[in-house]
Design a protein around this motif. Structure first.
Motif, short mmCIF file in Angstrom:
data_model
loop_
_atom_site.label_atom_id
_atom_site.label_comp_id
_atom_site.label_asym_id
_atom_site.label_seq_id
_atom_site.Cartn_x
_atom_site.Cartn_y
_atom_site.Cartn_z
N GLU A 46 18.65 5.98 -0.03
CA GLU A 46 18.97 4.81 0.92
C GLU A 46 18.28 3.78 0.83
O GLU A 46 18.51 2.57 0.89
N LEU A 47 16.81 4.15 1.08
CA LEU A 47 15.85 2.69 1.31
C LEU A 47 15.58 2.13 -0.10
O LEU A 47 15.38 2.53 -1.04
N LYS A 48 15.36 0.98 0.29
CA LYS A 48 15.07 0.15 -1.00
C LYS A 48 13.49 0.00 -1.06
O LYS A 48 13.07 -0.64 -0.09
N HIS A 49 13.05 0.54 -1.98
CA HIS A 49 11.37 0.51 -2.32
C HIS A 49 11.32 0.19 -3.72
O HIS A 49 12.08 0.88 -4.55
N ASP A 50 10.07 -0.24 -3.86
CA ASP A 50 9.61 -0.11 -5.35
C ASP A 50 8.14 -0.11 -5.07
O ASP A 50 7.38 -1.19 -4.95
N PRO A 51 7.32 0.86 -5.65
CA PRO A 51 5.87 0.95 -5.52
C PRO A 51 5.24 -0.33 -6.25
O PRO A 51 4.13 -0.75 -6.20
N LYS A 52 6.13 -0.72 -7.37
CA LYS A 52 5.28 -1.59 -8.10
C LYS A 52 5.79 -3.18 -7.70
O LYS A 52 5.09 -4.18 -8.36
N ASN A 53 6.78 -3.14 -6.77
CA ASN A 53 6.78 -4.38 -5.85
C ASN A 53 6.92 -4.24 -4.56
O ASN A 53 8.01 -4.59 -4.04
N GLY A 54 5.81 -4.05 -4.10
CA GLY A 54 5.51 -3.79 -2.77
C GLY A 54 5.74 -5.10 -1.72
O GLY A 54 5.71 -4.95 -0.41
N ASN A 55 5.55 -6.16 -2.45
CA ASN A 55 5.61 -7.62 -1.59
C ASN A 55 7.18 -7.91 -1.39
O ASN A 55 7.38 -8.98 -0.96
N ASP A 56 7.96 -7.48 -1.94
CA ASP A 56 9.56 -7.77 -1.85
C ASP A 56 9.86 -7.81 -0.53
O ASP A 56 9.98 -6.74 0.25
N PRO A 57 10.10 -8.96 -0.14
CA PRO A 57 10.62 -9.20 1.34
C PRO A 57 11.98 -8.59 1.68
O PRO A 57 12.22 -8.18 2.93
N ALA A 58 12.65 -8.03 0.62
CA ALA A 58 13.86 -7.55 1.04
C ALA A 58 13.87 -5.97 0.99
O ALA A 58 14.91 -5.14 1.18
N ARG A 59 12.44 -5.48 0.99
CA ARG A 59 12.33 -3.89 0.86
C ARG A 59 12.44 -3.30 2.30
O ARG A 59 12.47 -4.30 3.25
N ASP A 60 12.91 -2.32 2.27
CA ASP A 60 13.23 -1.59 3.60
C ASP A 60 11.87 -0.87 4.01
O ASP A 60 10.98 -0.83 3.29
N ARG A 61 11.61 -0.79 5.57
CA ARG A 61 10.42 -0.18 5.83
C ARG A 61 10.80 1.07 6.63
O ARG A 61 11.83 0.90 7.35
N PHE A 62 9.87 1.94 6.54
CA PHE A 62 10.07 3.21 7.11
C PHE A 62 8.95 3.61 8.07
O PHE A 62 7.76 3.37 7.75
N ILE A 63 9.44 3.92 9.46
CA ILE A 63 8.25 4.26 10.34
C ILE A 63 8.62 5.64 10.60
O ILE A 63 9.54 5.96 11.29
N LEU A 64 7.65 6.31 10.47
CA LEU A 64 7.51 8.03 10.77
C LEU A 64 7.00 8.06 12.39
O LEU A 64 5.77 7.73 12.44
#
Length: 124
Positions: A46-64
């Motif tokens: 589900e989450l949009k994430h990429d450890p190689k592109n952490g500055n992607d403004p469209a990435r999802d954020r996860f708060i635990l």
């Protein structure tokens, strides 16, 4: 990832969680073990994430917010390539319950997540 792959990943990460707790000599297994399926599914499908592109403004954020589930989050982040546990200080990983450790007992942006993202030049 299909359902079978998600289940295998969750099982493997459960072992990682139990290993961290065993090596530390204490911890909260219930919180992490009960959260691992959800985190594996979120990060696997589900989450949009990429450890190689952490500055992607469209990435999802996860708060635990479930503090005792932080080892599940650490296990998933390592599995997804946000950091390599082999490159981390084993003493810090084993002492994850120490507040000063980067892998603190409760997820804290001042510790692991921020350290990982800053080291990779990827701010939140």
């Amino acid at each position: 990832m299909n359902a079978q792959e998600l289940a295998k990943t969750a099982d493997r990460l459960r072992i990682d969680i139990l290993t961290m707790i065993t090596e530390a000599g204490s911890g909260h297994p219930g919180g992490s073990l009960s959260a691992i399926d959800l985190l594996v599914a979120l990060y696997g499908t589900e989450l949009k994430h990429d450890p190689k592109n952490g500055n992607d403004p469209a990435r999802d954020r996860f708060i635990l917010s479930k503090g005792h589930g932080c080892l599940a989050l650490y296990a998933v982040l390592a599995d997804k390539g946000f950091f390599d546990p082999a490159e981390e200080n084993p003493a810090e990983i084993r002492a994850h319950l120490v507040v000063e450790a980067r892998q603190a007992a409760h997820a804290d942006r001042r510790h692991l997540a921020i350290a990982i993202l800053h080291r990779l030049d990827r701010p939140f």
